[in-house]
Motif scaffolding. Sequence first.
Motif, short mmCIF file in Angstrom:
data_model
loop_
_atom_site.label_atom_id
_atom_site.label_comp_id
_atom_site.label_asym_id
_atom_site.label_seq_id
_atom_site.Cartn_x
_atom_site.Cartn_y
_atom_site.Cartn_z
N ILE A 98 -14.45 -0.72 5.14
CA ILE A 98 -13.15 -1.14 4.64
C ILE A 98 -12.90 -0.41 3.32
O ILE A 98 -13.84 0.14 2.72
N PRO A 99 -11.67 -0.36 2.85
CA PRO A 99 -11.38 0.40 1.62
C PRO A 99 -12.25 -0.05 0.45
O PRO A 99 -12.49 -1.25 0.25
N GLN A 100 -12.74 0.92 -0.31
CA GLN A 100 -13.65 0.65 -1.42
C GLN A 100 -13.06 -0.34 -2.42
O GLN A 100 -13.72 -1.25 -2.90
N ALA A 101 -11.76 -0.17 -2.73
CA ALA A 101 -11.14 -1.06 -3.72
C ALA A 101 -11.13 -2.50 -3.23
O ALA A 101 -11.27 -3.44 -4.02
N PHE A 123 3.43 -9.06 -8.19
CA PHE A 123 4.08 -8.62 -6.95
C PHE A 123 5.50 -8.11 -7.19
O PHE A 123 6.28 -8.72 -7.92
N GLU A 124 5.81 -6.99 -6.59
CA GLU A 124 7.17 -6.46 -6.64
C GLU A 124 7.67 -6.22 -5.22
O GLU A 124 6.95 -5.63 -4.39
N ASN A 125 8.89 -6.66 -4.98
CA ASN A 125 9.47 -6.44 -3.66
C ASN A 125 9.64 -4.95 -3.39
O ASN A 125 9.69 -4.13 -4.31
N VAL A 126 9.75 -4.60 -2.14
CA VAL A 126 9.95 -3.23 -1.70
C VAL A 126 11.07 -2.56 -2.53
O VAL A 126 12.12 -3.18 -2.76
N PRO A 127 10.88 -1.34 -3.01
CA PRO A 127 11.94 -0.69 -3.78
C PRO A 127 13.15 -0.35 -2.91
O PRO A 127 13.03 -0.21 -1.69
N LYS A 133 2.89 -13.58 -1.64
CA LYS A 133 3.08 -12.57 -2.69
C LYS A 133 1.73 -12.07 -3.21
O LYS A 133 1.53 -10.87 -3.42
N SER A 134 0.82 -13.00 -3.43
CA SER A 134 -0.49 -12.58 -3.95
C SER A 134 -1.21 -11.71 -2.93
O SER A 134 -1.83 -10.70 -3.29
N PHE A 135 -1.11 -12.07 -1.66
CA PHE A 135 -1.80 -11.30 -0.63
C PHE A 135 -1.20 -9.89 -0.51
O PHE A 135 -1.93 -8.91 -0.40
N CYS A 136 0.12 -9.82 -0.55
CA CYS A 136 0.78 -8.51 -0.48
C CYS A 136 0.39 -7.65 -1.68
O CYS A 136 0.15 -6.44 -1.55
N ALA A 137 0.33 -8.26 -2.86
CA ALA A 137 -0.04 -7.50 -4.06
C ALA A 137 -1.48 -7.00 -3.95
O ALA A 137 -1.79 -5.87 -4.33
N ILE A 138 -2.36 -7.84 -3.40
CA ILE A 138 -3.75 -7.42 -3.21
C ILE A 138 -3.82 -6.25 -2.24
O ILE A 138 -4.50 -5.25 -2.50
N LEU A 139 -3.11 -6.38 -1.14
CA LEU A 139 -3.14 -5.28 -0.15
C LEU A 139 -2.59 -4.00 -0.77
O LEU A 139 -3.15 -2.92 -0.59
N ASP A 140 -1.49 -4.13 -1.47
CA ASP A 140 -0.90 -2.94 -2.08
C ASP A 140 -1.90 -2.27 -3.04
O ASP A 140 -2.08 -1.06 -3.03
N ASP A 165 -11.88 -15.07 3.14
CA ASP A 165 -12.69 -14.62 2.00
C ASP A 165 -11.90 -14.77 0.70
O ASP A 165 -12.47 -15.02 -0.35
N ILE A 166 -10.61 -14.59 0.79
CA ILE A 166 -9.79 -14.65 -0.43
C ILE A 166 -9.29 -16.06 -0.70
O ILE A 166 -9.36 -16.54 -1.83
#
Lengths: 287, 150
Positions: free
Chosen positions: B6-9, B36-40, B88-95, B116-117
């Motif tokens: 999975i991604p290192q980060a 979190f920021e909505n899609v530009p 929002k938190s999950f999207c920010a983590i994924l981003d 896990d989260i």
Amino acid sequence: MTDIASRGYSNPDVLVSTDWVAEHLDDANVRIVESNEDQLLYPAGHIAGAVQVDWATDLNDQLRRDYLQREGFEELMSRNGITRDSTVVFYGDRNNWWATYAYWVFQLFGHSNSKVMDGGRQKWEQEGRDLVREVPSYEKTSYVAPDRSDAPIRAFREDVLGHLAEGGQLVDVRSPQEYSGERLHMPDFPNEGALRGGHIPTARNIPWARAANPEDGTFKTATELKDIYLNEQGLTPDDDTIAYCRIGERSSHTWFVLTHLLGFKNVRNYDGSWTEWGNLVNVPIEK
Amino acid sequence: MSEPQIPQALTELLEEFSFLDRNERIDFLIEYADQFENVPENIALRPYPEERRVKRCESQAYVWAEDNDNGTQKYYFAVENPQGISAKSFCAILDNTISDATLEEVLQISGDLVFDIYGREISMGKGEGLLGILTSVQAFARQASKQHQS
């Protein structure tokens, strides 16, 4: 006459408005309790002075599938500075779904001086009212609760079987997909799973959220609720009723609506719900 | 050749999470939600298209992906329900942790990530929505991966 009082509910005193809550923020005899599905909401911002009651960690027994016992309830009340005389006002996310669940559990211990803030978090936020992150601290109380009294408002599987045999009315408040058995549960959530899909025979399917106005989370008027539960679905307020869902939380919302807003005489919440019934051996199921 | 990871980060974030107690974890997640920021607007404008909406997510989450020149993807999210703080938190983590990771790494992420989260006590409805966000991201990665192979 307030808006709530004009809606024709059987027991309008069980609801308070956001205005009422805003006017009672400093009332020492009022304890505001937030109860949410989303565990991040309260710490991210709540009504000033509100405490949190978490359905998973505060209300459930951590070993058995059951609710907390008297000692646990007394401790919960004590650490939140609640006395037997306190007016407890519940509110939360998702049309007060979890707030009514907490309300129902409180009734197992007879804390009848309980109310729900109509519209919950959604309405409070939509009105631009303040939310704070500071978690309040209250002096511990010595709360003496009676032993938990399940029988009047809680049904166990034997009760449901007996009720079914007597032709009692049942309300399945899950989604139509769950009711039909098309959808069981998510593979990643085996703890909320069932081996069989469908519903308890004769149960009417009335999804719980139909009782709320989606635009602000408030409860529909008594006339609108009667249209759904009585005229459309044919329920009779004088007949005994058992409501169920998957684990008993959505059905506590319907229990609240039928009991307090429509004045049904005897409503019980079957919290074992489909995660029990759908796993039982040799019980009747319809699809 | 080593197995894809999975991604290192994301690995690093999960390691960090493993040292946090429940309250610390919640504070950490709220910090992410605050970021979190909505899609530009150069990617999408309201009303967002239904085909970008995450199925069964009560927080009305939307997902977009933009292909990078190096074969990776940048993911964008919108959460339209003001109370959708976990989303929002999950999207920010994924981003923060999987945008710009290789497609293979993104596809290696298991649905257990949500537990896990957020912990096992997360409600099924909430967990279902968060898993839906991850599934949507992985659908973009899978589609891009197939295009690269063809």
